[in-house]
Design an enzyme around this catalytic site. Structure first.
Site, PDB file in Angstrom:
ATOM      1  N   GLY A 340      30.006  29.368   6.804  1.00 32.51           N
ATOM      2  CA  GLY A 340      31.278  29.188   7.505  1.00 32.51           C
ATOM      3  C   GLY A 340      31.087  28.283   8.702  1.00 32.51           C
ATOM      4  O   GLY A 340      30.034  27.675   8.894  1.00 32.51           O
ATOM      5  N   SER A 343      32.172  28.447  16.496  1.00 31.89           N
ATOM      6  CA  SER A 343      32.726  27.748  17.652  1.00 31.89           C
ATOM      7  C   SER A 343      32.085  26.389  17.852  1.00 31.89           C
ATOM      8  O   SER A 343      32.737  25.455  18.295  1.00 31.89           O
ATOM      9  CB  SER A 343      32.520  28.593  18.916  1.00 31.89           C
ATOM     10  OG  SER A 343      33.150  29.844  18.775  1.00 31.89           O
ATOM     11  N   GLY A 345      29.749  24.760  15.475  1.00 32.35           N
ATOM     12  CA  GLY A 345      29.258  24.022  14.330  1.00 32.35           C
ATOM     13  C   GLY A 345      29.274  24.874  13.080  1.00 32.35           C
ATOM     14  O   GLY A 345      29.960  25.885  12.997  1.00 32.35           O
ATOM     15  N   SER A 346      28.481  24.459  12.126  1.00 36.05           N
ATOM     16  CA  SER A 346      28.437  25.137  10.835  1.00 36.05           C
ATOM     17  C   SER A 346      27.363  26.214  10.841  1.00 36.05           C
ATOM     18  O   SER A 346      26.323  26.064  11.470  1.00 36.05           O
ATOM     19  CB  SER A 346      28.149  24.124   9.723  1.00 36.05           C
ATOM     20  OG  SER A 346      29.150  23.129   9.694  1.00 36.05           O
ATOM     21  N   VAL A 347      27.623  27.288  10.117  1.00 41.48           N
ATOM     22  CA  VAL A 347      26.690  28.405  10.004  1.00 41.48           C
ATOM     23  C   VAL A 347      26.171  28.440   8.570  1.00 41.48           C
ATOM     24  O   VAL A 347      26.959  28.458   7.619  1.00 41.48           O
ATOM     25  CB  VAL A 347      27.361  29.739  10.376  1.00 41.48           C
ATOM     26  CG1 VAL A 347      26.367  30.887  10.261  1.00 41.48           C
ATOM     27  CG2 VAL A 347      27.936  29.671  11.783  1.00 41.48           C
ATOM     28  N   LYS A 361      22.980  28.713  12.971  1.00 48.27           N
ATOM     29  CA  LYS A 361      24.111  27.936  13.478  1.00 48.27           C
ATOM     30  C   LYS A 361      23.599  26.544  13.819  1.00 48.27           C
ATOM     31  O   LYS A 361      22.780  26.366  14.708  1.00 48.27           O
ATOM     32  CB  LYS A 361      24.719  28.596  14.710  1.00 48.27           C
ATOM     33  CG  LYS A 361      25.918  27.841  15.269  1.00 48.27           C
ATOM     34  CD  LYS A 361      26.505  28.531  16.496  1.00 48.27           C
ATOM     35  CE  LYS A 361      27.235  29.783  16.099  1.00 48.27           C
ATOM     36  NZ  LYS A 361      27.974  30.365  17.253  1.00 48.27           N
ATOM     37  N   ASP A 456      37.434  36.222  23.425  1.00 51.65           N
ATOM     38  CA  ASP A 456      37.937  35.707  22.145  1.00 51.65           C
ATOM     39  C   ASP A 456      37.792  36.771  21.063  1.00 51.65           C
ATOM     40  O   ASP A 456      37.270  36.506  19.975  1.00 51.65           O
ATOM     41  CB  ASP A 456      37.188  34.431  21.756  1.00 51.65           C
ATOM     42  CG  ASP A 456      37.989  33.577  20.772  1.00 51.65           C
ATOM     43  OD1 ASP A 456      39.192  33.859  20.601  1.00 51.65           O
ATOM     44  OD2 ASP A 456      37.418  32.648  20.188  1.00 51.65           O
TER      45      ASP A 456
END
Length: 608
Positions: A340, A343, A345-347, A361, A456
């Site tokens: 996914g 906040s 970048g890509s995981v 991450k 958040d």
């Protein structure tokens, strides 16, 4: 009057007289003069000569123009033929070269410089005894490979007291011989055949085909000059001193301190070390509060880092990791499938050399423009915060690594994904929502006791493990709360508290903002849709700012409705704390017993 009439008569007479005028006589052949002596052959030859003269004059004039140096091709017939003729070739085949000629040219061009020096055995020359040294400090020696070059006999007198080098041939070798004439006159002789020599002067050791003469040589270049230039020293990268540079932050994310490895001491000593380090971390957390600055907006708007999704698997070495207490050491790992986007970048899923799975991450810091500095500071804050948090309901931080322009953050792998994906697949009943809410409150209580605000809280930032454990994640907007002075508008609009939106009318916001977001999150889990789902983000901001609550359906259980409304108090002072909410009936209810496997009862997580 009489005059006028007279003129009119004259004009009428003229018009009538024009009709009687006889036409001009036409010339006819019978009227031409007859030339009996006319010769058609002589006339045609003379006309041909005149034509040839005129044509030759025209051609002569056309040759006076300069030859064209450029050509315009318009697609007409014969244009390329004219170009070939102007170049002096018959066609395109004349412009080609053979394959053998091309290969020979490549070999010659690549070996002209390199092989010229390879032919000289420099290592052997260093071991040999060099010839005598002249007054100029130039040492001349012969090479092991003697390539004879045609020369000419050069004999001239040098000044008094000079030393002249004479080449004498011994077998196949030509050796220099210095000879001093008795009367002070130096004689310089050179044989017809000479060999390349190795000249050592002023730190250079270079091949030279010229015999060095100390002094007294008339004409030509005085002294010794090497045929090639000394290569410049290797260039070094300038040090990065600019404090605002992205690379400066990148090199400090993974510190180069000694890697902390598990000690072999007893468990009691480890507990003592853990307590001391915990106190140091708390002191650092208090000092961080004064140094934190306001960060940018949400990651979707300002921190949309790029990544390469096509790379499904890659191996990266961890150059300078840092590890929390109890974390496994990750020395090498492989990047797997995309899980996914967070906040920053890509995981991805990752696997270590020991077979341990974790989440990675990946953050790219190159093409961020003006937002790069802000996002780097935001990322640095997340790493520092995560390294201090150790709780069962918070995603565990396992270290960092860097690789070129990317930064990798190693996190605990939570297999089932976020609550957002979970309620999209299953219908979460009140009993399950109650269990998840209690764990969220445990994590929030830990954060608030440490002095942190998540800022958040929503289903997309809460992960669920396979055993049902809930963990808070995505601390990109989390901050240290000190004297309720957080004055920046952060988070997603639909989950924002009124005091966050109306920050001009208040001194800031603190932990009660997370309680409002928790109420919206519980409502999201119960209904399967986000709060204020029928509004646009800007409209939702205005509604929340005016204190309008999201719609709480009557179909929810009474405990769930009371819990949500207790969290959604417009006045932050009226909201309970996380510790107080842990005593609410909604989170203290026991789980209903699920029927045995033979009864066939449905799972409480299964969407009907």
């Amino acid at each position: 009057m009489d005059r006028i009439l007279a003129r009119m008569k004259k004009s009428t007479g003229r018009r009538g007289g024009d009709k009687n005028i006889t036409p001009v006589r036409r010339l006819e052949r019978r009227d031409a003069a007859r030339n009996i002596n006319y010769d058609a052959a002589s006339c045609s030859s003379s006309s041909a000569e005149d034509l040839s003269v005129s044509t030759s004059s025209l051609m002569t004039r056309s040759l006076e123009f300069p030859e064209p140096t450029s050509f315009r091709i318009g697609g007409g017939v014969g244009e390329m033929d004219r170009i070939y003729r102007s170049l002096g070739v018959s066609g395109p085949d004349d412009l080609a070269i053979s394959f053998d000629a091309w290969e020979a040219c490549k070999k010659r061009s690549s070996s002209d410089v390199v092989n010229r020096f390879k032919s000289f055995d420099l290592d052997k020359v260093r071991d040999q005894d060099l010839s005598e040294e002249g007054p100029s400090g130039v040492v001349v020696g012969s090479d092991s490979m003697n390539h004879k070059v045609q020369g000419q006999d050069l004999s001239e007198a040098g000044p008094s007291g000079g030393i002249v080098t004479e080449l004498s041939e011994i077998g196949n070798l030509i050796t220099p011989v210095d000879r001093l004439v008795a009367d002070g006159v130096v004689e310089n002789r050179r044989v017809m055949e000479r060999t390349p020599t190795i000249v050592k002067s002023k730190g250079y050791l270079v091949p030279n085909n010229v015999v060095a003469v100390g002094v007294g040589v008339g004409g030509g270049i005085k002294g010794l000059r090497p045929p090639v230039l000394k290569p410049p020293p290797a260039m070094k990268r300038p040090p990065i001193d600019h404090r605002g540079s992205s690379w400066d932050f990148l090199t400090h994310f993974a510190p180069s301190e000694t890697v902390k490895r598990p000690s072999s001491s007893s468990s009691s000593s480890e507990d003592g070390c853990d307590e001391e380090e915990g106190k140091e971390e708390e002191a650092e957390a208090e000092e961080m509060g004064a140094r934190f600055i306001q960060l940018g907006d949400t990651a979707d708007e300002t921190c949309s880092f790029t990544t390469n999704e096509g790379d499904s698997s890659s191996t990266v070495s961890n150059t300078s990791p840092i590890y929390p207490d109890g974390g496994a050491i990750i020395t090498s790992w492989q990047k797997g499938q995309l899980l996914g986007r967070g906040s920053f970048g890509s995981v991805y899923e990752g696997i270590s050399g020991d077979g341990d799975f974790f989440a990675v991450k990946e953050v790219s810091l190159l093409d961020q423009g003006s937002q790069a500095q802000e996002c780097i500071q935001q990322l640095e804050g997340e790493i520092k915060l995560l390294s201090q948090l150790q709780h069962q309901n918070i995603v565990r931080y396992r270290g960092t690594a860097k690789d070129g322009s990317n930064l990798y953050i190693f996190l605990e792998l939570v297999t089932q994904g976020s609550l957002l994906k979970l309620y999209q697949r299953y219908q979460l009943r009140d009993s399950v929502v109650s269990l998840y809410t209690r764990q969220i409150l445990d994590g929030l209580k830990y954060l608030h006791d440490k002095g942190f605000i998540h800022r958040d809280i929503k289903c997309a930032n809460i992960l669920v493990d396979a055993n049902g454990a809930v963990k808070l994640a995505d601390f990109g907007l989390a901050k240290v709360s000190k004297f309720n002075d957080i004055k920046s508008c952060k988070g997603t609009p639909f989950w924002m508290a009124p005091e966050v939106i109306n920050r001009k009318d208040s001194d800031g916001y603190g932990s009660p903002a997370d309680i409002w977001s928790l109420g919206c999150t519980v409502l999201e889990m119960c209904t399967g849709q986000i709060p204020y789902s029928d509004l646009e983000p800007v409209q939702a901001l205005f509604r929340i700012g005016r204190g309008t609550l999201p719609e709480v359906p009557d179909t929810l259980s009474l405990d769930a409705r009371l819990f949500i409304l207790k969290c959604l108090k417009v006045n932050p002072e009226e909201r309970p704390t996380a510790a107080e909410l842990l005593n609410h009936p909604f989170v203290r209810r026991p789980l209903p017993s699920v029927g045995s496997g033979g009864s066939g009862s449905a799972s409480p997580l299964l969407r009907r």
